[in-house]
Write an enzyme that holds these catalytic residues in place. Structure first.
Site, mmCIF file in Angstrom:
data_model
loop_
_atom_site.group_PDB
_atom_site.id
_atom_site.type_symbol
_atom_site.label_atom_id
_atom_site.label_comp_id
_atom_site.label_asym_id
_atom_site.label_seq_id
_atom_site.Cartn_x
_atom_site.Cartn_y
_atom_site.Cartn_z
ATOM 1 N N TYR A 174 29.478 16.626 37.733
ATOM 2 C CA TYR A 174 28.829 16.659 39.042
ATOM 3 C C TYR A 174 27.678 15.650 39.120
ATOM 4 O O TYR A 174 27.390 15.123 40.188
ATOM 5 C CB TYR A 174 28.264 18.057 39.324
ATOM 6 C CG TYR A 174 29.216 18.978 40.031
ATOM 7 C CD1 TYR A 174 30.455 19.275 39.492
ATOM 8 C CD2 TYR A 174 28.864 19.571 41.243
ATOM 9 C CE1 TYR A 174 31.321 20.142 40.136
ATOM 10 C CE2 TYR A 174 29.721 20.433 41.894
ATOM 11 C CZ TYR A 174 30.948 20.709 41.341
ATOM 12 O OH TYR A 174 31.798 21.566 41.987
ATOM 13 N N LYS A 213 38.000 21.403 27.250
ATOM 14 C CA LYS A 213 39.266 20.660 27.180
ATOM 15 C C LYS A 213 39.155 19.761 25.951
ATOM 16 O O LYS A 213 39.251 18.528 26.024
ATOM 17 C CB LYS A 213 39.457 19.868 28.490
ATOM 18 C CG LYS A 213 40.806 19.194 28.617
ATOM 19 C CD LYS A 213 41.970 20.143 28.823
ATOM 20 C CE LYS A 213 43.282 19.390 28.823
ATOM 21 N NZ LYS A 213 44.470 20.286 28.797
ATOM 22 N N ASP A 257 42.964 24.851 30.857
ATOM 23 C CA ASP A 257 44.251 25.117 31.512
ATOM 24 C C ASP A 257 44.798 26.485 31.093
ATOM 25 O O ASP A 257 45.285 27.262 31.913
ATOM 26 C CB ASP A 257 45.263 23.991 31.249
ATOM 27 C CG ASP A 257 45.329 23.550 29.801
ATOM 28 O OD1 ASP A 257 44.490 23.992 28.994
ATOM 29 O OD2 ASP A 257 46.229 22.750 29.453
ATOM 30 N N ASP A 311 33.375 25.715 38.416
ATOM 31 C CA ASP A 311 33.586 25.725 39.864
ATOM 32 C C ASP A 311 35.009 26.184 40.166
ATOM 33 O O ASP A 311 35.245 27.068 40.994
ATOM 34 C CB ASP A 311 33.346 24.315 40.426
ATOM 35 C CG ASP A 311 33.598 24.253 41.913
ATOM 36 O OD1 ASP A 311 33.101 25.146 42.623
ATOM 37 O OD2 ASP A 311 34.306 23.329 42.369
ATOM 38 N N ASP A 325 36.477 30.192 41.586
ATOM 39 C CA ASP A 325 37.270 30.429 42.801
ATOM 40 C C ASP A 325 38.526 31.205 42.435
ATOM 41 O O ASP A 325 38.937 32.135 43.139
ATOM 42 C CB ASP A 325 37.674 29.099 43.472
ATOM 43 C CG ASP A 325 36.738 28.715 44.609
ATOM 44 O OD1 ASP A 325 35.550 29.098 44.539
ATOM 45 O OD2 ASP A 325 37.186 28.039 45.558
HETATM 46 C C1 IPM Z 1 30.207 26.249 44.709
HETATM 47 C C2 IPM Z 1 30.602 25.243 45.755
HETATM 48 C C3 IPM Z 1 29.743 24.001 45.585
HETATM 49 C C4 IPM Z 1 30.058 23.418 44.232
HETATM 50 C C5 IPM Z 1 29.902 22.954 46.688
HETATM 51 C C6 IPM Z 1 29.580 23.511 48.047
HETATM 52 C C7 IPM Z 1 29.083 21.707 46.413
HETATM 53 O O1 IPM Z 1 31.955 24.969 45.668
HETATM 54 O O2 IPM Z 1 29.023 26.646 44.676
HETATM 55 O O3 IPM Z 1 31.061 26.677 43.931
HETATM 56 O O4 IPM Z 1 31.028 22.667 44.084
HETATM 57 O O5 IPM Z 1 29.325 23.713 43.291
HETATM 58 MG MG MG Z 2 32.998 26.206 44.293
#
Ligand code: IPM
Ligand code: MG
Length: 364
Positions: free
Chosen positions: A141, A191, A223, A247, A251
């Site tokens: 990042y 990884k 993975d 990240d 999700d």
């Molecule tokens: C998260 C989001 C952020 C990230 C975005 C909005 C920049 O996806 O907090 O997980 O990628 O960290």
């Molecule tokens: Mg995110």
């Protein structure tokens, strides 16, 4: 206790859920006699519209002067142009970096009465209780060089994944410390079969592990982790990983809980002032522009993020537990927002859910 809290509602459903988080916080203040001093500022797309940037330096400075930040969500189609020079995401990235919040804690716990809410089988998600610790101020990042350019042969772009051993060690320690308080199992995700940065990550993790002989450490490739997370999620305790891996995996992990609208997060740094650990607390869901302004958003992730703030920044364990009990109580009573409701079941609006929770905080 008097505390200074910066509230940054942001865009989309951010302001709606933040209002319910604040409502719940004020209910805690009434019940436990705390004076929470709240300030508010504009970030993200709303700030781009008004000031031309997603995060003004003075906003960052005001956050630095506070004990904690409560953050809603940012972004939306209006600001999505890939060629844009300013992006709403700059706000959250700038806050994380500017406040040096290197450890992002994302708990994923599946409430027993929500095992049927998501797409996975109830027997797969029952009993899931994971905390993912995502490194938040390094990795791909923030690594330099990071840019796009034109050459005679066409367009090129580069992002850089770099870590120092200190950056790895400090976040891995957060993982070990937390695992020690839980089921004593830490999964470090990398990884290392391909990437040098991952081989350093693994090496440093093994070194830090010597300080924690009571914690069982396993290494897992990212993975494989993506697969095991949905195949046998109940086997995980604490996971620690690089920024981008974290990240993506969080999700994915959110699906286990039935809805992203249930999941809180805390971002912590090393800074302690007046006995308080500065932190930023935000739901893991985004600004959900498709449902913004319709009262459909689930405020629970925000309310639980606020509970994490009480616990981790202010050491208010009883108050945090009270908020969590209130959420459980309201869900037990059958109240649901649209994202977690069974088909045909009655659905509460964002504010109605917030009212139920605030009421419960006064009585549970
Ligand atoms: C998260 C989001 C952020 C990230 C975005 C909005 C920049 O996806 O907090 O997980 O990628 O960290
Ligand atoms: Mg995110």
């Amino acid at each position: 206790m008097r505390t200074n809290i910066m509230v940054l509602p942001g865009d989309g459903i951010g302001p709606e859920v933040t209002a319910e988080g604040v409502k719940a916080l004020l209910a805690v203040g009434r019940r436990f006699k705390h004076d929470f001093a709240l300030q508010e500022d504009i970030v993200g797309g709303a700030s781009i519209d008004k000031f031309g940037v997603a995060l003004r330096p003075e906003t960052l400075e005001r956050c630095r002067q506070c004990d904690a930040v409560l953050f809603g969500a940012i972004g939306g189609p209006k600001w999505d142009n890939p060629a844009a020079l300013v992006r709403p995401e700059d706000a959250i990235l700038g806050l994380r970096k500017g406040l040096r919040l290197y450890a992002n804690l994302r708990p994923v716990k599946v409430a027993p009465f929500l095992v049927d809410a998501g797409p996975l089988k109830a027997e797969t998600v029952r009993g899931v209780d994971i905390v993912v610790i995502r490194e938040l101020t390094g990795g791909i990042y923030f690594g330099k060089p990071k840019r796009r350019w034109r050459t005679a042969a066409g367009r090129r772009a580069v992002d850089t994944l770099r870590y120092t051993e200190q950056e790895v060690a400090r976040v891995v320690r957060v993982g070990f410390d937390l695992a020690r308080l839980r089921r004593k199992k830490l999964t470090s995700v990398d990884k290392a079969n391909v990437m040098e940065s991952s081989r350093l990550w693994r090496e440093v993790t093994n070194e830090v592990a010597k300080e924690y002989p009571d914690v069982a450490l396993e290494h897992m490739l990212v993975d494989a982790c993506a697969m095991h997370l949905i195949r046998r999620p109940a086997d995980f305790d604490v996971i620690v990983t690089e920024n981008l891996f974290g990240d993506i995996l969080t999700d994915e992990a959110s699906v286990l809980a039935g809805s992203m609208g249930m999941l809180p997060s805390a971002s912590l740094g090393a800074g302690v002032r007046r006995g308080r650990r500065m932190g930023l607390y935000e739901p893991i869901h985004g600004s959900a522009p498709d449902i913004a302004g319709q009262g459909k958003a689930n405020p629970i992730a925000m309310v639980l993020s606020m509970a994490m703030m009480l616990r981790l920044s202010f050491g208010l364990e009883n108050e945090a537990a009270c908020v969590e009990r209130a959420v459980t109580r309201v869900l037990e009573q059958g109240y649901r927002t649209a994202d977690i409701a069974n088909e045909g079941a009655p659905v509460l609006t964002t504010t109605a859910m917030g009212d139920r929770i605030a009421e419960a905080i006064g009585s549970v």
